[in-house]
Enzyme design. Structure first.
Site, short mmCIF file in Angstrom:
data_model
loop_
_atom_site.label_atom_id
_atom_site.label_comp_id
_atom_site.label_asym_id
_atom_site.label_seq_id
_atom_site.Cartn_x
_atom_site.Cartn_y
_atom_site.Cartn_z
N THR A 1 0.85 -1.19 0.00
CA THR A 1 0.00 0.00 0.00
C THR A 1 0.89 1.24 0.00
OG1 THR A 1 -0.09 0.36 2.39
CG2 THR A 1 -1.58 -1.31 1.48
N CYS A 2 0.28 2.42 0.06
CA CYS A 2 1.08 3.64 0.06
C CYS A 2 1.92 3.76 1.32
CB CYS A 2 0.18 4.87 -0.10
SG CYS A 2 -1.05 5.05 1.20
N GLY B 1 -8.88 5.66 -8.85
CA GLY B 1 -8.79 4.36 -8.19
C GLY B 1 -9.43 4.45 -6.82
#
Length: 417
Positions: A56-57, A194
């Protein structure tokens, strides 16, 4: 690195996160969906029995069984742009119980950059689902993720840890609210629709009451689906430069592996705030060469402190108590699973000894009472087995060594297999 002969498998959690790795370094270790597939395929070919991957980020992590953690570290470094040397400086490796603890903290939002971010549990579910397609989830990891999901649900329903909006998408909206006067309407351009883009869009409408939002996505129909839900304007990707020139705020959530916005795309002298919600960074640093541009990355957004986020900290003890309760149940299952075959074999062995002794003494003892002998012998067997079971549950006991000793003393190997 394949299997290590003779070495047992242990459960590991390895990875990098926002705690020690900045956005650039997290970007280097991030794994695209295609790269994740390659990791899983290679893991199977190298004999790793169970593995899940999340990127993930804020974090990239591998959870899995290996004979040495380097087997997992090697997989991560081979399929990302990070090196083993960089990993050693900023990463973490947890083993067995500590790996379990870490997964619970991550899955319940307690280890999130924005406390109480429950989006992570959905990402973990998808990661485990993908691994299951590759037949890379063993019963241990399946039971573990179900326990984490249960903890996440209970914390969400029984505490206010998730009170108010959460996640990076909310942080970006919070930043806008704190830096622009209430009631003003900025032209907002959202580039990328997204998951983060959709959530940001929803939070923008809910918290700013600003309808002057334009969506652009490389695939226009995705943007149109989001816009239709909120009655917003969609423009073609080819109009990106033109729309940037008309915007006061540009939110970038494209999820690309390289920057999608640079100073070459900005042709306006009006003040422009750019919020980059992407890992790796999707906005090139060269935009700061323009005097009218302000750039804020999600790392800065995540440092936003407000009463809602601070209030969540009050519910950490309650959340930890829920986790401890569910972890205790998981540990009981884990313990019973680890030595259940041995205990079954021990009882079988003792029962065999009992039968032999009764048979041997039945004719030697006058008025021998078979029923009473069976009853007393069975109680003795239960008590002996109970003592051994309690010994194996003792935290200070090395369970594997104790089981091996039992196997040798009572010759249980054949019976336990």
């Amino acid at each position: 690195m394949g299997a290590v002969a003779g070495r047992p498998f242990s459960f590991y959690a390895i990875g990098v996160s926002y705690r020690k790795a900045d956005a650039e370094m997290r970007g280097a270790f991030s794994l695209s969906p295609a790269a994740t597939d390659k990791v899983l395929k290679q893991a199977r070919s190298e004999g790793i029995p169970s593995l899940a991957v999340i990127s993930t980020c804020n974090r990239t992590e591998l959870y899995g069984f290996a004979q040495h953690p380097f087997q997992l570290i090697k997989l991560l470094c081979e399929h990302s742009h990070g090196t083993v040397e960089e990993f050693e400086k900023i990463a973490y490796v947890y083993k067995n119980d500590k790996a379990n603890d870490h997964l619970f903290q991550v899955g319940t939002g307690l280890d999130s950059q924005i406390l109480g971010d429950f989006e992570i549990i959905g990402q973990l579910k998808l990661a485990f689902k993908k691994s299951k397609k590759y037949q890379l989830i063993n019963p241990y990891m399946e039971r573990l993720i179900n326990a984490v999901i249960q903890a996440s649900k209970r914390i969400k329903t029984e505490t206010d840890l998730s009170s108010g909006a959460t996640s990076v998408s909310f942080a970006s909206v919070q930043y806008i609210l704190e830096n622009f006067r209430p009631g003003t309407h900025q032209n907002i351009l959202l580039f990328g629709t997204g998951k983060i883009g959709r959530n940001t869009c929803e939070n923008l409408i809910k918290h700013t009451e600003n309808k002057k939002i334009t969506l652009i996505n490389r695939t226009k129909d995705k943007a149109e689906r989001v816009a239709g839900k909120f009655d917003l304007v969609v423009k073609d990707y080819a109009e990106l430069e033109e729309q940037i020139a008309q915007s006061d705020i540009l939110i970038v959530a494209t999820g690309a592996q390289n920057p999608t916005i640079s100073k070459d795309l900005i042709h306006t002298s009006r003040p422009l705030l750019i919020l980059d919600l992407s890992i790796p960074k999707n906005v090139h640093e060269d935009v700061l060469q323009l005097d009218n541009v302000s750039l804020v990355h999600l790392d800065e957004l995540s440092n936003i402190t407000n009463r809602t986020l601070q209030n969540r900290e009050n519910f950490i003890p309650q959340a930890q108590h829920i986790i401890s309760t569910i972890q205790a149940d998981f540990k009981k299952w884990q313990e019973s699973r680890s030595f259940a075959p041995t205990m079954h074999a021990l009882k079988t062995k003792l029962a065999t000894i009992k039968e032999a002794e009764i048979k041997s003494n039945r004719t030697k003892i006058e008025n021998f009472d078979q029923q009473q002998a069976d009853l007393i012998a069975d109680k003795i067997i239960q008590k002996i087995a109970g003592h051994f079971a309690n010994h194996l549950r003792d935290e200070e006991v090395n369970t594997d060594e104790a089981i091996n000793l039992l196997n040798r003393v009572f010759k249980l190997e054949d019976l336990a297999s």
